[in-house]
Scaffold this active site. Structure first.
Site, mmCIF file in Angstrom:
data_model
loop_
_atom_site.group_PDB
_atom_site.id
_atom_site.type_symbol
_atom_site.label_atom_id
_atom_site.label_comp_id
_atom_site.label_asym_id
_atom_site.label_seq_id
_atom_site.Cartn_x
_atom_site.Cartn_y
_atom_site.Cartn_z
ATOM 1 N N GLU A 378 0.969 -1.149 0.235
ATOM 2 C CA GLU A 378 0.145 -0.090 0.003
ATOM 3 C C GLU A 378 1.094 1.299 0.108
ATOM 4 O O GLU A 378 1.817 1.261 0.766
ATOM 5 C CB GLU A 378 -0.810 0.066 1.293
ATOM 6 C CG GLU A 378 -2.047 -0.861 1.229
ATOM 7 C CD GLU A 378 -2.825 -0.725 2.657
ATOM 8 O OE1 GLU A 378 -3.027 0.361 3.009
ATOM 9 O OE2 GLU A 378 -3.391 -1.651 2.913
HETATM 10 P P1 P53 Z 1 -7.914 5.521 4.304
HETATM 11 C C1 P53 Z 1 -2.823 4.469 9.273
HETATM 12 C C2 P53 Z 1 -1.722 4.731 8.574
HETATM 13 C C3 P53 Z 1 -1.348 4.030 7.534
HETATM 14 C C4 P53 Z 1 -2.307 3.251 6.858
HETATM 15 O O1 P53 Z 1 -6.330 4.608 4.442
HETATM 16 C C5 P53 Z 1 -3.432 2.972 7.303
HETATM 17 C C6 P53 Z 1 -3.590 3.532 8.492
HETATM 18 C C7 P53 Z 1 -5.191 3.787 8.974
HETATM 19 O O2 P53 Z 1 -5.315 2.318 9.582
HETATM 20 O O3 P53 Z 1 -4.559 2.263 6.706
HETATM 21 C C8 P53 Z 1 -4.451 1.605 5.398
HETATM 22 O O4 P53 Z 1 -8.829 4.815 3.665
HETATM 23 C C9 P53 Z 1 -5.330 0.469 5.608
HETATM 24 C C10 P53 Z 1 -6.535 0.645 4.432
HETATM 25 C C11 P53 Z 1 -6.727 1.926 4.226
HETATM 26 C C12 P53 Z 1 -5.649 2.820 3.695
HETATM 27 O O5 P53 Z 1 -4.605 2.751 4.720
HETATM 28 O O6 P53 Z 1 -8.255 6.026 5.841
HETATM 29 O O7 P53 Z 1 -4.586 -0.734 5.282
HETATM 30 O O8 P53 Z 1 -7.351 -0.247 4.423
HETATM 31 O O9 P53 Z 1 -7.775 2.195 3.445
HETATM 32 C C13 P53 Z 1 -5.898 4.313 3.549
HETATM 33 O O10 P53 Z 1 -7.424 7.019 3.697
#
Ligand code: P53
Length: 480
Positions: A378
């Site tokens: 990610e």
């Molecule tokens: P959204 C915190 C730090 C890094 C990644 O997040 C994080 C988080 C929050 O837990 O989450 C990941 O959609 C997660 C995905 C999420 C994505 O980051 O809030 O694995 O499910 O969608 C982006 O912008």
């Protein structure tokens, strides 16, 4: 591999999670999962965890972007971009609607068979997370989530069923998505989504968090071992949210404090990649008087179930200051004790601090620590996109973010020698934000016409970043 290039088999692709794209929350015999009881929120407005699915709330994950019905068209678009892999998760509740059944739900199994066949048709490797914030709600109501050791057996059973069923279709697996988020136990959403536990409701929240984690560490190790027995070709990773915590200054107190703070990340890799609890956590438990219940063979289980690779998300860095060590904000993103704003970097509209060099730093720091392959599963930029009158979406800010991160990733591989398996930007198709439940926090190369008020045709269109990323993949990262 030439020394100037990424490996030829580098896994370029994109990532999502079942609950954030599929929708179809009550289709095909699916049970209610924990994200089906999360309302929509916004930046600074927490999502409400409701007691079951209640009237009067909107639940964005119920429909999401309806990947459940549209996956064939969406995968065709991924193939057009040249994806070599696609990361998603299996919704546990499609396979075991309540989580404690013996027999799986055949309609759910068939759905993922069809999905994986569609990917393989285009030579796209599925990269599958077994648990991405979507455990059965029933396991929370009846058993209290992962704080209850019984959940270990339910999860291992579910994992065994899917690993056996898809053993010829899926080679790359991960156990728990961002297992370390719940270390920030002050923030209810994290404990709830990682484990189905709201730690603040327990008399000793931090001890409850470590107990819950122990159950997941054991479950993860059992699944790794079992997976290798099912198919020795499987590569089964752990998955951590890696937000490096920089020292605020070169004052020795800040440097020491940052090292201590990084244990909030390291603990998870140390246990899952090395197979035992590190000395600093045993000292912490002794100092705080925590008793973590373990069974006699747990230590052996952890040793025998080390993950094959470190999958991780990278979005941002943070800074910590010794003098601020008692400020726990409870904030979703900067909730750690001692967290302070870094004046040297910019932040997104949601306050996520943009730091491409931090990605190279993270790759090196963790590769040096574990010497195991890494996989960026990610990375991405959540932003509001504007559709022009002519239908174009010119997301230059997203291209700039990804470009800068890919450049640093290449340095880590080519100049520093980090063993990196691939790169799957988050939300390759627009999806529901995890932390806020918004549609308007978009990450995709593919735009989905769907809005925070629930309106929208769900039509897909290509953003400017779509053609850009296609060229990146076609040139194996030469042309960024
Ligand atoms: P959204 C915190 C730090 C890094 C990644 O997040 C994080 C988080 C929050 O837990 O989450 C990941 O959609 C997660 C995905 C999420 C994505 O980051 O809030 O694995 O499910 O969608 C982006 O912008």
């Amino acid at each position: 591999m030439s020394e100037q290039q990424l490996p030829q088999d580098f896994l370029w692709g994109g990532a999502v999670a079942a609950h954030q794209v599929e929708g179809g929350w009550d289709q095909g015999g699916k049970g209610i999962s924990i994200c089906d009881v999360l309302s929509g929120g916004a930046h600074g407005v927490d999502r409400v965890i409701t007691d079951g699915v209640l009237p009067g709330y909107s639940y964005p994950n119920h429909q999401a972007v309806d990947f459940y019905s549209n996956y064939k068209q969406d995968i065709a678009l991924f193939a057009e971009m040249g994806f070599k892999c696609f990361r998603t998760s299996i919704a546990w509740t499609r396979i075991f609607p309540d989580g404690d059944e013996q027999q799986p739900n055949e309609a759910g199994l068939q759905f993922y068979d069809d999905l994986f066949d569609e990917l393989l048709k285009y030579n796209i490797e599925p990269v599958i997370t077994l648990s991405h914030f979507e455990m059965p709600y029933h396991l929370v109501k009846e058993y209290g989530g992962w704080l209850n050791r019984k959940v270990v057996d339910f999860f291992v059973h579910y994992s065994e069923v899917v690993m056996k069923r898809y053993q010829a279709k899926v080679k790359y697996w991960m156990t728990f998505n961002e297992i370390n988020n719940q270390r920030n136990w002050q923030y209810p959403l994290f404990g709830y989504c990682c484990s189905g536990v709201i730690f603040n409701q327990h008399p000793n929240p931090e001890q409850a968090m470590y107990q819950t984690l122990h159950h997941q560490f054991v479950a993860s190790a059992k699944v790794v071992k079992l997976g290798h027995q099912i198919n020795p070709q499987f590569k089964i990773g752990c998955m951590l949210a890696l937000v490096p915590l920089y020292p605020w200054s070169c004052h020795p107190d800040d440097v020491m404090f940052a090292q201590e703070a990084m244990r909030e990340r390291h603990l998870f890799g140390d246990v899952q990649l090395r197979g035992y609890y590190p000395s600093y956590i045993l000292s912490e438990w002794a100092r705080k008087g925590y008793q973590i219940e373990m069974e006699a063979d747990d230590q052996q289980t952890l040793l025998e179930g080390c993950a094959d690779y470190l999958g991780f998300s990278y979005y941002m860095s943070n800074a910590v200051q010794a003098a601020a060590r008692d400020n726990a904000t409870g904030d979703a993103i900067a909730g750690f004790n001692g967290s302070v704003k870094n004046p040297h970097v910019q932040a997104s509209e949601w306050g996520w601090q943009i730091d491409p060099v931090g990605l190279r730093y993270t790759l090196n720091a963790f590769y040096e620590r574990y010497q195991k392959p890494m996989f960026i599963v990610e990375n991405g930029f959540g932003a509001v996109d504007r559709v022009e009158a002519n239908g174009e979406i010119n997301d230059d800010y997203r291209i700039a973010y990804l470009q800068a991160h890919i450049a640093q990733m290449k340095k880590a591989v080519i100049e520093d020698g980090v063993d990196l398996m691939g790169y799957t930007p988050w939300g390759c198709i627009d999806c529901v934000s995890f932390t806020t439940g918004q549609y308007s926090k978009r990450y995709g190369f593919i735009y989905v016409d769907k809005h925070d008020d629930g309106s929208g045709s769900l039509a897909r269109s290509r953003k400017k970043s779509f053609a850009w990323y296609k060229a990146v993949i076609a040139s194996n990262g030469e042309k960024i």
